[in-house]
Design a protein around this motif. Sequence first.
Motif, PDB file in Angstrom:
ATOM      1  N   LEU A  18       1.460 104.680  25.464  1.00  0.00           N
ATOM      2  CA  LEU A  18       2.121 105.200  24.272  1.00  0.00           C
ATOM      3  C   LEU A  18       3.636 105.030  24.398  1.00  0.00           C
ATOM      4  O   LEU A  18       4.314 104.694  23.426  1.00  0.00           O
ATOM      5  CB  LEU A  18       1.757 106.665  24.055  1.00  0.00           C
ATOM      6  N   MET A  19       4.152 105.247  25.601  1.00  0.00           N
ATOM      7  CA  MET A  19       5.574 105.016  25.857  1.00  0.00           C
ATOM      8  C   MET A  19       5.923 103.550  25.624  1.00  0.00           C
ATOM      9  O   MET A  19       6.975 103.231  25.044  1.00  0.00           O
ATOM     10  CB  MET A  19       5.921 105.428  27.292  1.00  0.00           C
ATOM     11  N   GLU A  20       5.046 102.668  26.045  1.00  0.00           N
ATOM     12  CA  GLU A  20       5.257 101.236  25.846  1.00  0.00           C
ATOM     13  C   GLU A  20       5.293 100.905  24.356  1.00  0.00           C
ATOM     14  O   GLU A  20       6.111 100.107  23.892  1.00  0.00           O
ATOM     15  CB  GLU A  20       4.125 100.459  26.540  1.00  0.00           C
ATOM     16  N   ARG A  21       4.414 101.520  23.606  1.00  0.00           N
ATOM     17  CA  ARG A  21       4.372 101.299  22.155  1.00  0.00           C
ATOM     18  C   ARG A  21       5.671 101.761  21.496  1.00  0.00           C
ATOM     19  O   ARG A  21       6.223 101.084  20.620  1.00  0.00           O
ATOM     20  CB  ARG A  21       3.182 102.054  21.562  1.00  0.00           C
ATOM     21  N   ALA A  22       6.151 102.921  21.927  1.00  0.00           N
ATOM     22  CA  ALA A  22       7.401 103.446  21.376  1.00  0.00           C
ATOM     23  C   ALA A  22       8.568 102.525  21.715  1.00  0.00           C
ATOM     24  O   ALA A  22       9.423 102.226  20.861  1.00  0.00           O
ATOM     25  CB  ALA A  22       7.657 104.852  21.907  1.00  0.00           C
ATOM     26  N   ALA A  23       8.611 102.073  22.959  1.00  0.00           N
ATOM     27  CA  ALA A  23       9.689 101.177  23.381  1.00  0.00           C
ATOM     28  C   ALA A  23       9.650  99.870  22.604  1.00  0.00           C
ATOM     29  O   ALA A  23      10.696  99.352  22.173  1.00  0.00           O
ATOM     30  CB  ALA A  23       9.588 100.914  24.881  1.00  0.00           C
ATOM     31  N   LEU A  24       8.462  99.335  22.403  1.00  0.00           N
ATOM     32  CA  LEU A  24       8.324  98.077  21.667  1.00  0.00           C
ATOM     33  C   LEU A  24       8.822  98.220  20.235  1.00  0.00           C
ATOM     34  O   LEU A  24       9.459  97.309  19.690  1.00  0.00           O
ATOM     35  CB  LEU A  24       6.868  97.616  21.680  1.00  0.00           C
ATOM     36  N   SER A  25       8.556  99.373  19.613  1.00  0.00           N
ATOM     37  CA  SER A  25       9.029  99.586  18.240  1.00  0.00           C
ATOM     38  C   SER A  25      10.556  99.572  18.190  1.00  0.00           C
ATOM     39  O   SER A  25      11.151  99.059  17.237  1.00  0.00           O
ATOM     40  CB  SER A  25       8.471 100.901  17.671  1.00  0.00           C
ATOM     41  N   CYS A  26      11.193 100.110  19.230  1.00  0.00           N
ATOM     42  CA  CYS A  26      12.659 100.089  19.293  1.00  0.00           C
ATOM     43  C   CYS A  26      13.181  98.670  19.488  1.00  0.00           C
ATOM     44  O   CYS A  26      14.146  98.251  18.839  1.00  0.00           O
ATOM     45  CB  CYS A  26      13.149 100.969  20.446  1.00  0.00           C
ATOM     46  N   VAL A  27      12.541  97.942  20.375  1.00  0.00           N
ATOM     47  CA  VAL A  27      12.978  96.575  20.664  1.00  0.00           C
ATOM     48  C   VAL A  27      12.799  95.679  19.440  1.00  0.00           C
ATOM     49  O   VAL A  27      13.646  94.830  19.145  1.00  0.00           O
ATOM     50  CB  VAL A  27      12.226  96.017  21.888  1.00  0.00           C
ATOM     51  N   ASP A  28      11.724  95.884  18.721  1.00  0.00           N
ATOM     52  CA  ASP A  28      11.520  95.118  17.474  1.00  0.00           C
ATOM     53  C   ASP A  28      12.659  95.383  16.496  1.00  0.00           C
ATOM     54  O   ASP A  28      13.178  94.466  15.862  1.00  0.00           O
ATOM     55  CB  ASP A  28      10.180  95.482  16.844  1.00  0.00           C
ATOM     56  N   TRP A  29      13.040  96.654  16.351  1.00  0.00           N
ATOM     57  CA  TRP A  29      14.145  97.009  15.437  1.00  0.00           C
ATOM     58  C   TRP A  29      15.452  96.394  15.929  1.00  0.00           C
ATOM     59  O   TRP A  29      16.213  95.821  15.149  1.00  0.00           O
ATOM     60  CB  TRP A  29      14.272  98.528  15.345  1.00  0.00           C
ATOM     61  N   ILE A  30      15.717  96.526  17.211  1.00  0.00           N
ATOM     62  CA  ILE A  30      16.971  95.998  17.778  1.00  0.00           C
ATOM     63  C   ILE A  30      17.034  94.484  17.624  1.00  0.00           C
ATOM     64  O   ILE A  30      18.087  93.917  17.283  1.00  0.00           O
ATOM     65  CB  ILE A  30      17.087  96.410  19.256  1.00  0.00           C
ATOM     66  N   SER A  31      15.915  93.810  17.840  1.00  0.00           N
ATOM     67  CA  SER A  31      15.888  92.347  17.746  1.00  0.00           C
ATOM     68  C   SER A  31      16.246  91.871  16.345  1.00  0.00           C
ATOM     69  O   SER A  31      16.904  90.846  16.178  1.00  0.00           O
ATOM     70  CB  SER A  31      14.500  91.819  18.133  1.00  0.00           C
ATOM     71  N   VAL A  32      15.829  92.621  15.342  1.00  0.00           N
ATOM     72  CA  VAL A  32      16.103  92.249  13.958  1.00  0.00           C
ATOM     73  C   VAL A  32      17.521  92.647  13.542  1.00  0.00           C
ATOM     74  O   VAL A  32      18.220  91.886  12.873  1.00  0.00           O
ATOM     75  CB  VAL A  32      15.070  92.903  13.006  1.00  0.00           C
ATOM     76  N   ASN A  33      17.948  93.816  13.962  1.00  0.00           N
ATOM     77  CA  ASN A  33      19.205  94.379  13.438  1.00  0.00           C
ATOM     78  C   ASN A  33      20.417  94.170  14.336  1.00  0.00           C
ATOM     79  O   ASN A  33      21.537  94.461  13.921  1.00  0.00           O
ATOM     80  CB  ASN A  33      19.009  95.879  13.189  1.00  0.00           C
ATOM     81  N   CYS A  34      20.213  93.668  15.540  1.00  0.00           N
ATOM     82  CA  CYS A  34      21.348  93.463  16.461  1.00  0.00           C
ATOM     83  C   CYS A  34      21.399  92.014  16.946  1.00  0.00           C
ATOM     84  O   CYS A  34      21.733  91.744  18.106  1.00  0.00           O
ATOM     85  CB  CYS A  34      21.234  94.410  17.652  1.00  0.00           C
ATOM     86  N   LYS A  35      21.053  91.090  16.065  1.00  0.00           N
ATOM     87  CA  LYS A  35      20.991  89.677  16.454  1.00  0.00           C
ATOM     88  C   LYS A  35      22.325  89.144  16.957  1.00  0.00           C
ATOM     89  O   LYS A  35      22.384  88.228  17.776  1.00  0.00           O
ATOM     90  CB  LYS A  35      20.535  88.836  15.258  1.00  0.00           C
ATOM     91  N   GLN A  36      23.398  89.695  16.452  1.00  0.00           N
ATOM     92  CA  GLN A  36      24.723  89.177  16.822  1.00  0.00           C
ATOM     93  C   GLN A  36      25.168  89.650  18.197  1.00  0.00           C
ATOM     94  O   GLN A  36      26.190  89.194  18.716  1.00  0.00           O
ATOM     95  CB  GLN A  36      25.765  89.572  15.764  1.00  0.00           C
TER      96      GLN A  36
END
Length: 504
Positions: free
Chosen positions: A27-45
């Motif tokens: 479940l921790m892994e799932r939560a972390a992945l959701s954050c990384v997905d958001w960061i990958s999209v919104n922090c591309k620069q």
Amino acid sequence: MKIFTAENIRKTDDYTIRNEPISSVQLMERAALSCVDWISVNCKQHTKFVVFCGNGNNGGDGFAIARMLYLKGFDVDVFINKDKVSFSEDALINYKRLKDISGISVKDFSEIEKYNFEKAVIIDALFGTGLSRNLQGIYKDLIENLSLKKNPKISIDIPSGMFADQLNEKNDVIFKADYTLTFQFWKKTFLHPETGKFAGKAFVLDIKLSYEFIDKTESDDFVIDDDLILKIFKPRADFTHKGTYGKSIIVGGSYGKIGAAVLAIKSALKTGSGLTFVLAPNCGYEILQTSAPEAMFIEGGVKNIDTIDEQENAVYGIGPGLGTEKETEKTLLKFLENHKSPLILDADALNMISKNEDHLKLIPKKSIITPHPKEFERLFGKTENSFKRLKVAKTKAKQFGFYIVLKDHHTQVVNPEGKVFYNITGNSGLAKGGSGDILTGIITSLLAQKYSSEDAAILGVWLHGKAADLAAEKHSKEAMQPTDVIDEIGNVFLDLNQKATTLL
């Protein structure tokens, strides 16, 4: 969307682990992945991330996020307190996984003075919702140091140092994030001005906690989201006529304040009122008839209102620009003594009512009052903070049987049963005179269209805020005017109708 306490969030986690089933570390892994997905999209620069991890499960999230970001090609460094290396069970698992990756360096908090933060994004994964005391010692010093950095900052689940269910003390140290990636639920403290400023812009990430448990667990606090609005909204039916959509009467205006009545009447018209009247003094006749020719004029005085006639089957919105002349006050109180149907009271109407607590008893049951914090204070007394103000609002709504729309950055709709609905649309561009008059017109129109008092208040504040968001996108928060908000109401309805039709 329900708002859960930290304790109920923990219970939701536990239920999900037992019944999905899924291990806590998965479940921790799932939560972390959701954050990384958001960061990958919104922090591309950005290419560099510095992750600060605590010893509990929030730190475990941070370790997993650091590992995943590195595997996606980002440069990542991690900071921990090496003097205290006793991690929670799941945090330890993710720490060991991190240590197996040679490309990520793990540093001690004491090394930040020598560290080069240039072009790095700081990620806060120090403390989660389980925090029960204010920060001291090394963590307090660390967050004070990080607060001086100009780097973009992201908090995971909740800014470290912030409590989830209660306000912090005035001098508590809290990590000030630009963005907070929170799991499954809004935290109540994100929605109050004293602490919400530390969360920055919050994004709720769905990590698939048990919907069954969430549905059956009671809460008195809610966020007004799109799902709730689509349940409330009633698309306009064919084969109807103007009488189907009610009769709205805006009572307002006085010499020099006719503009407030104009804003209220225009917003009532835009929101779909079938028959719309404005009861105002004769000094505003030409202005009102020219500004809003669709509305019918009722004369209620010369320079100030001294007569409010009762009309059958009409919903009254009273207050915009009304003034507080003695004759107007006398007229308002006499009207309230005889009027039995729900109505909307705002601005000067509330200011006159606040002069005597007994006046509150004249407000018809299921009415809606819309005070800003200062008007609320005049009505019910001064409170120490917004949490205590909300507690008073719940008590008064129950005592008098009316709804309170407590205007704030996140406006709260408080019902007589003690439930609170937080609005998350809107922006600081509404911090201008006239914005409240628009809201009065919107809610009056919805109540006239046979929405219940609760639904009219909830849909009204959401619609008002959504239109303001569109106006800010077009004109900026600084330059947008209340009239720009009125102009965007139609675009909000276009979007609502499209979504409602898609669901059929």
